[in-house]
Design an enzyme around this catalytic site. Structure first.
Site, PDB file in Angstrom:
ATOM      1  N   LYS A  73      -5.454 -11.494  -6.851  1.00 18.42           N
ATOM      2  CA  LYS A  73      -4.406 -11.139  -5.890  1.00 18.42           C
ATOM      3  C   LYS A  73      -4.834  -9.904  -5.100  1.00 18.42           C
ATOM      4  O   LYS A  73      -5.805  -9.218  -5.476  1.00 18.42           O
ATOM      5  CB  LYS A  73      -3.085 -10.906  -6.619  1.00 18.42           C
ATOM      6  CG  LYS A  73      -3.118  -9.810  -7.669  1.00 18.42           C
ATOM      7  CD  LYS A  73      -1.804  -9.769  -8.432  1.00 18.42           C
ATOM      8  CE  LYS A  73      -1.798  -8.647  -9.435  1.00 18.42           C
ATOM      9  NZ  LYS A  73      -0.469  -8.129  -9.686  1.00 18.42           N
ATOM     10  N   ARG A 106      10.282  -6.476 -14.911  1.00 20.36           N
ATOM     11  CA  ARG A 106       9.958  -6.810 -13.510  1.00 20.36           C
ATOM     12  C   ARG A 106      10.512  -8.194 -13.177  1.00 20.36           C
ATOM     13  O   ARG A 106      11.560  -8.288 -12.570  1.00 20.36           O
ATOM     14  CB  ARG A 106       8.436  -6.727 -13.339  1.00 20.36           C
ATOM     15  CG  ARG A 106       7.960  -6.737 -11.923  1.00 20.36           C
ATOM     16  CD  ARG A 106       6.512  -6.296 -11.784  1.00 20.36           C
ATOM     17  NE  ARG A 106       5.554  -7.136 -12.498  1.00 20.36           N
ATOM     18  CZ  ARG A 106       4.220  -6.984 -12.414  1.00 20.36           C
ATOM     19  NH1 ARG A 106       3.717  -6.031 -11.653  1.00 20.36           N
ATOM     20  NH2 ARG A 106       3.403  -7.769 -13.080  1.00 20.36           N
ATOM     21  N   HIS A 115       3.975 -10.448 -19.750  1.00 25.58           N
ATOM     22  CA  HIS A 115       3.048  -9.417 -19.255  1.00 25.58           C
ATOM     23  C   HIS A 115       3.327  -8.095 -19.969  1.00 25.58           C
ATOM     24  O   HIS A 115       4.482  -7.696 -20.104  1.00 25.58           O
ATOM     25  CB  HIS A 115       3.240  -9.261 -17.744  1.00 25.58           C
ATOM     26  CG  HIS A 115       2.235  -8.378 -17.071  1.00 25.58           C
ATOM     27  ND1 HIS A 115       0.883  -8.542 -17.232  1.00 25.58           N
ATOM     28  CD2 HIS A 115       2.384  -7.333 -16.212  1.00 25.58           C
ATOM     29  CE1 HIS A 115       0.237  -7.632 -16.508  1.00 25.58           C
ATOM     30  NE2 HIS A 115       1.126  -6.890 -15.884  1.00 25.58           N
ATOM     31  N   ARG A 125      -5.306 -13.077 -18.593  1.00 25.05           N
ATOM     32  CA  ARG A 125      -5.386 -12.863 -17.144  1.00 25.05           C
ATOM     33  C   ARG A 125      -6.203 -11.594 -16.880  1.00 25.05           C
ATOM     34  O   ARG A 125      -5.753 -10.486 -17.119  1.00 25.05           O
ATOM     35  CB  ARG A 125      -3.970 -12.745 -16.552  1.00 25.05           C
ATOM     36  CG  ARG A 125      -3.092 -13.975 -16.842  1.00 25.05           C
ATOM     37  CD  ARG A 125      -1.731 -13.858 -16.195  1.00 25.05           C
ATOM     38  NE  ARG A 125      -1.015 -12.650 -16.585  1.00 25.05           N
ATOM     39  CZ  ARG A 125      -0.245 -12.529 -17.655  1.00 25.05           C
ATOM     40  NH1 ARG A 125      -0.049 -13.563 -18.462  1.00 25.05           N
ATOM     41  NH2 ARG A 125       0.351 -11.387 -17.921  1.00 25.05           N
ATOM     42  N   TYR A 129      -8.111  18.426  13.599  1.00 26.18           N
ATOM     43  CA  TYR A 129      -6.738  18.698  14.046  1.00 26.18           C
ATOM     44  C   TYR A 129      -6.128  19.866  13.282  1.00 26.18           C
ATOM     45  O   TYR A 129      -6.304  19.981  12.067  1.00 26.18           O
ATOM     46  CB  TYR A 129      -5.858  17.461  13.815  1.00 26.18           C
ATOM     47  CG  TYR A 129      -6.167  16.314  14.744  1.00 26.18           C
ATOM     48  CD1 TYR A 129      -5.943  16.437  16.123  1.00 26.18           C
ATOM     49  CD2 TYR A 129      -6.674  15.114  14.263  1.00 26.18           C
ATOM     50  CE1 TYR A 129      -6.223  15.383  16.986  1.00 26.18           C
ATOM     51  CE2 TYR A 129      -6.949  14.055  15.112  1.00 26.18           C
ATOM     52  CZ  TYR A 129      -6.717  14.193  16.470  1.00 26.18           C
ATOM     53  OH  TYR A 129      -6.987  13.158  17.318  1.00 26.18           O
ATOM     54  N   CYS A 180      -9.214  12.387  10.191  1.00 31.55           N
ATOM     55  CA  CYS A 180      -8.581  11.808  11.379  1.00 31.55           C
ATOM     56  C   CYS A 180      -8.377  10.312  11.166  1.00 31.55           C
ATOM     57  O   CYS A 180      -8.665   9.785  10.102  1.00 31.55           O
ATOM     58  CB  CYS A 180      -9.459  12.028  12.605  1.00 31.55           C
ATOM     59  SG  CYS A 180     -10.013  13.732  12.816  1.00 31.55           S
ATOM     60  N   ASP A 236      -9.989   7.796  12.460  1.00 27.21           N
ATOM     61  CA  ASP A 236     -11.213   6.985  12.397  1.00 27.21           C
ATOM     62  C   ASP A 236     -12.447   7.765  11.966  1.00 27.21           C
ATOM     63  O   ASP A 236     -13.532   7.185  11.856  1.00 27.21           O
ATOM     64  CB  ASP A 236     -11.517   6.391  13.785  1.00 27.21           C
ATOM     65  CG  ASP A 236     -10.254   5.932  14.459  1.00 27.21           C
ATOM     66  OD1 ASP A 236      -9.648   4.986  13.933  1.00 27.21           O
ATOM     67  OD2 ASP A 236      -9.836   6.547  15.473  1.00 27.21           O
TER      68      ASP A 236
HETATM   69  N1  PMH Z   1      -1.066 -10.519 -14.917  1.00 25.40           N
HETATM   70  C1  PMH Z   1      -0.103 -10.029 -14.136  1.00 25.40           C
HETATM   71  C2  PMH Z   1       1.238 -10.694 -14.132  1.00 25.40           C
HETATM   72  C3  PMH Z   1      -0.352  -8.896 -13.354  1.00 25.40           C
HETATM   73  O1  PMH Z   1       0.625  -8.419 -12.596  1.00 25.40           O
HETATM   74  C4  PMH Z   1      -1.633  -8.283 -13.418  1.00 25.40           C
HETATM   75  C5  PMH Z   1      -1.990  -7.050 -12.648  1.00 25.40           C
HETATM   76  C6  PMH Z   1      -2.608  -8.858 -14.234  1.00 25.40           C
HETATM   77  C7  PMH Z   1      -2.283  -9.963 -14.994  1.00 25.40           C
HETATM   78  C8  PMH Z   1      -3.984  -8.271 -14.389  1.00 25.40           C
HETATM   79  O2  PMH Z   1      -3.932  -7.024 -14.981  1.00 25.40           O
HETATM   80  P1  PMH Z   1      -5.234  -6.077 -15.076  1.00 25.40           P
HETATM   81  O3  PMH Z   1      -5.654  -5.854 -13.667  1.00 25.40           O
HETATM   82  O4  PMH Z   1      -4.746  -4.845 -15.733  1.00 25.40           O
HETATM   83  O5  PMH Z   1      -6.230  -6.841 -15.840  1.00 25.40           O
HETATM   84  N2  PMH Z   1      -0.960  -6.522 -11.869  1.00 25.40           N
HETATM   85  C9  PMH Z   1      -0.899  -5.286 -11.401  1.00 25.40           C
HETATM   86  C10 PMH Z   1       0.186  -4.819 -10.692  1.00 25.40           C
HETATM   87  O6  PMH Z   1       1.218  -5.546 -10.400  1.00 25.40           O
HETATM   88  N3  PMH Z   1       0.025  -3.538 -10.391  1.00 25.40           N
HETATM   89  O7  PMH Z   1      -1.146  -3.155 -10.880  1.00 25.40           O
HETATM   90  C11 PMH Z   1      -1.736  -4.213 -11.515  1.00 25.40           C
END
Ligand code: PMH
Length: 378
Positions: free
Chosen positions: A41, A138, A168, A224, A270, A318, A320
């Protein structure tokens, strides 16, 4: 795909590092039937979703995860055929789009299912992963009452195909493991209760990078893997106890566009907040806050590497461009390393994150799209 670009600032992404990280973490599970779901993601945590996804799959990952349906479609459009899970909530009216692109979705509200049902035509079915909130607060089912309603609906409607159940962890990267244990117990008790109903899903998952590396006994048949696939530690507090050597994949580089000697008392940038204290060599780097290189880098003692030497930002960053003070004159065009290794020294993602008072995850994510990602295999 490395894009064509005409600027002297780029992020270098080492796909061999990604490969190394995925295989070394998978090695921890070599005797078990536990598979990697590569989390790509946020454009692969800023590294490039398509390239990282392909590399992870080529190194043994079996599944992909993204936050948004749009991100899943981007992967499909790049001809990636592996199973993809959307971790966030999609809109019920978009459920047929998920089916069309063969994307698995996360559900946790019976109301969502009731609405989505009307957007699926006769015979169409969508693969769902049901999410439990065991302590992250969440998204996810919180209680057995909610879960009973949802699963009853799933059982009664063939258009929803249960493929996974997951949760999670909120604190898997902290030295104190008590809350991880508590979440794990809550999840186990939900799974046990579901078993009583005869409900089973092919995939069960709870772990992120930290959990996968620290608590192998708590993993089900998938984990994950996000941050550590990119070679970063989930938190500095647990770095020492990690069972694998991670290789960071992301470096940020630029080239000096001007080098000049300024006499004592001249001002920089600046607000003229910096004045030379003597005759000083000043280098200009073509990166700025429009690239996600925020002004705070210059007010928090930020440094870069040039020919292996450290140089501090001077004056405000700045949009850029930004300036550094050099210890000696160097050629225009010399490479500047803002993140990564240069000769005898390196600036880690953790150093940059600490400078900004944040976590390593955030840094590559906020390096803007204007900074081209170039892919290398070191
Ligand atoms: N699964 C879920 C639902 C997640 O949101 C994330 C990471 C992962 C797995 C992977 O976690 P890792 O990168 O620690 O291995 N999500 C996020 C988040 O929402 N903000 O920071 C990490």
């Amino acid at each position: 795909m490395s894009q064509t670009f005409y600027r002297d600032t780029w992020a270098e992404v080492d796909l061999n590092a990604v490969s190394h990280n995925v295989s070394s973490i998978s090695q921890l599970y070599r005797e078990k039937n536990v598979h990697v779901m590569a989390v790509v993601k946020g454009n692969g945590y800023g590294h490039g979703a398509v390239e990282v996804a392909k590399t992870a799959l080529g190194s043994g990952a079996k599944y992909l995860a993204v936050a948004l349906l749009d991100e899943a479609i981007q992967l499909r459009e790049a001809n990636i055929t592996a199973p993809i899970l959307v971790l966030g909530r999609i809109r019920p009216e978009d459920v047929a789009i998920a089916v069309q692109w063969d994307v698995m979705i996360t559900v946790f509200q019976v109301g969502w299912l009731q609405e989505a049902k009307d957007y699926l035509s006769e015979g169409q079915s969508v693969q769902i992963h049901v999410k439990f909130d065991t302590g992250m607060g969440r998204v996810g089912l919180r209680s057995k009452e909610e879960a009973a309603l949802l699963f009853q609906f799933v059982i009664e409607h063939k258009s929803f195909n249960l493929h996974g159940i997951y949760t999670h962890f909120a604190t898997a990267d902290e030295p104190d493991v008590s809350f991880v244990n508590e979440q794990h117990e809550r999840f186990l008790s939900m799974l046990e209760w579901l078993k009583g109903w005869g409900i089973k899903a092919p995939l069960i998952h709870s772990g992120n990078s930290a959990a996968a590396m620290r608590f192998p006994d708590k993993m089900f048949n998938v984990f994950r893997l996000g941050i550590s696939m990119y070679g970063l530690t989930p938190s500095p507090a647990i770095t020492k106890e990690l069972p694998v050597t991670l290789k960071p994949a992301f470096s940020l580089k630029s080239r000096l566009v001007q080098v000049k000697e300024l006499p004592l008392g001249e001002s920089i940038s600046y607000g003229a907040t910096y004045r030379t204290k003597e005759s000083e060599w000043i280098g200009t780097i073509p990166i700025g806050y429009a690239d996600g290189w925020l002004r705070y880098h210059s007010t928090s003692g930020g440094e870069v590497l040039i020919n292996g030497d450290r140089a501090s930002f001077v004056g405000r960053i700045c949009m850029d461009q930004c300036m550094v003070r050099l210890s000696k004159p160097v050629e225009t065009g010399t490479i500047v390393t803002l993140i990564g290794e240069d000769g005898r020294d390196k600036i880690t993602m953790d150093e940059v994150a600490a400078r900004l008072g944040t976590i390593n995850y955030e840094i590559p994510c906020v390096i803007g799209q204007r900074v081209p990602r170039i892919y290398v295999r070191k």
